[in-house]
Enzyme design. Sequence first.
Site, PDB file in Angstrom:
ATOM      1  N   THR A   1       0.909  -1.201  -0.039  1.00 51.26           N
ATOM      2  CA  THR A   1       0.115  -0.069  -0.238  1.00 51.26           C
ATOM      3  C   THR A   1       0.787   1.149   0.163  1.00 51.26           C
ATOM      4  OG1 THR A   1      -0.216   0.023   2.372  1.00 51.26           O
ATOM      5  CG2 THR A   1      -2.003  -1.231   1.159  1.00 51.26           C
ATOM      6  N   ASN A   2       2.208   1.189   0.510  1.00 50.15           N
ATOM      7  CA  ASN A   2       2.949   2.434   0.457  1.00 50.15           C
ATOM      8  C   ASN A   2       3.360   2.531  -0.983  1.00 50.15           C
ATOM      9  OD1 ASN A   2       3.873   4.013   3.164  1.00 50.15           O
ATOM     10  ND2 ASN A   2       3.676   1.866   3.772  1.00 50.15           N
TER      11      ASN A   2
ATOM     12  N   MET B   1      10.713  -6.777   4.318  1.00 49.98           N
ATOM     13  CA  MET B   1      10.784  -7.365   5.810  1.00 49.98           C
ATOM     14  C   MET B   1      12.056  -7.897   5.706  1.00 49.98           C
ATOM     15  SD  MET B   1       8.458  -5.743   7.009  1.00 49.98           S
ATOM     16  CE  MET B   1       7.957  -6.347   8.676  1.00 49.98           C
TER      17      MET B   1
ATOM     18  N   HIS C   1       9.261   3.592   8.714  1.00 46.72           N
ATOM     19  CA  HIS C   1       9.295   2.512   9.928  1.00 46.72           C
ATOM     20  C   HIS C   1       7.896   2.825  10.640  1.00 46.72           C
ATOM     21  CE1 HIS C   1      10.171  -0.309  12.688  1.00 46.72           C
ATOM     22  NE2 HIS C   1      10.007   0.477  13.594  1.00 46.72           N
TER      23      HIS C   1
HETATM   24  C1  GAR Z   1       4.070  -0.656   6.632  1.00 44.91           C
HETATM   25  O1  GAR Z   1       3.308  -0.331   7.631  1.00 44.91           O
HETATM   26  C2  GAR Z   1       5.337  -0.478   6.723  1.00 44.91           C
HETATM   27  O2  GAR Z   1       5.828   0.967   7.446  1.00 44.91           O
HETATM   28  C3  GAR Z   1       5.967  -1.623   7.582  1.00 44.91           C
HETATM   29  O3  GAR Z   1       5.465  -2.637   6.908  1.00 44.91           O
HETATM   30  C4  GAR Z   1       4.209  -2.016   6.341  1.00 44.91           C
HETATM   31  C5  GAR Z   1       4.081  -2.406   4.824  1.00 44.91           C
HETATM   32  O4  GAR Z   1       2.728  -2.444   4.311  1.00 44.91           O
HETATM   33  N1  GAR Z   1       7.370  -1.711   7.559  1.00 44.91           N
HETATM   34  C6  GAR Z   1       8.080  -2.298   8.318  1.00 44.91           C
HETATM   35  O5  GAR Z   1       7.775  -2.783   9.474  1.00 44.91           O
HETATM   36  C7  GAR Z   1       9.625  -2.378   8.188  1.00 44.91           C
HETATM   37  N2  GAR Z   1      10.401  -2.759   9.194  1.00 44.91           N
HETATM   38  P1  GAR Z   1       2.703  -2.136   2.678  1.00 44.91           P
HETATM   39  O6  GAR Z   1       3.197  -3.369   2.253  1.00 44.91           O
HETATM   40  O7  GAR Z   1       1.105  -2.173   2.455  1.00 44.91           O
HETATM   41  O8  GAR Z   1       3.338  -0.862   2.385  1.00 44.91           O
END
Ligand code: GAR
Length: 272
Positions: free
Chosen positions: A19-20, A135, A158
């Site tokens: 989603t990011n 991750m 983060h």
């Molecule tokens: C997000 O909340 C990001 O900040 C986090 O994983 C999620 C990914 O969501 N990142 C971490 O925890 C890194 N250590 P997304 O795949 O929907 O963007």
Amino acid sequence: MKTGSNRLKLAILISGGGTNLQAIIDRIDAGKLDAEIALVVSNNQDAYGLVRAQKHGISTAVVDYRKYGKKLLPEIDKSRLPSQFAEVIERQRIFQGLPAEEIWDRLARLVLAEQEVIELLDPLTPELICLAGFMRLISPYFIEQYNKEDRYGIMNIHPALLPAFPGSDGYGDTFAYGCRFGGITVHFVDEGEDTGPIIAQATYPIWPDDILDQVKKRGLKLEYALYSKCIQWMAQGDLLVEKSKDGRSSVRIQDPKYPQFIEELTKQAFTR
Ligand code: GAR
């Protein structure tokens, strides 16, 4: 707005829903972000973020880190490790307190996977690597390819107010601790885990009846806005890295509208 080759060339690393990544794509499409995405790489072939990228005609690739795990690769072929591997071990700060052989083994496996990612990225000459829900740990070997003398080349989002709650479950850790406020952090990546210089942060309240899902939703909304903004600041040349006497780097945001941006963003998060 910059056009064509003046845009900041990004490579985005993901592991999941993306989603990011979607927020970055949408802001580029809306003309609010002077960037282009050269490649999206996932360590997980089922990551929905790959589909999101493909829907927008963005190239994707998968590097399955699991194939370098002990199960599928019991023995490491040392000749495949980079010549500077001993230095990589010296500089690493992600595996703390483990026996030396364990550190060697974990780092070797990580570096083998990273070599594949670097091979994909190299021909594209990305100007910024964005970790967007990636991750996997990042080793000093990967970092040295993209962090140069006075320019950091890897950015991460983060889901916690660093230096509190580094690691893989920022929202869960913040919530479980009983914090009254949570936060998100965009930072440059260095050799530690979530320790690199902070670029920007935003906070949100945690109300007494909240459940974790509400907290996550509130935080993610901030993530989408703040991450793209930080990338845009980088594209505009608005991120100045300064070194203090003790050798620590910090980031100065030169955009005069920065405080106003954070104020408005935070206001939205506090509106019930
Ligand atoms: C997000 O909340 C990001 O900040 C986090 O994983 C999620 C990914 O969501 N990142 C971490 O925890 C890194 N250590 P997304 O795949 O929907 O963007």
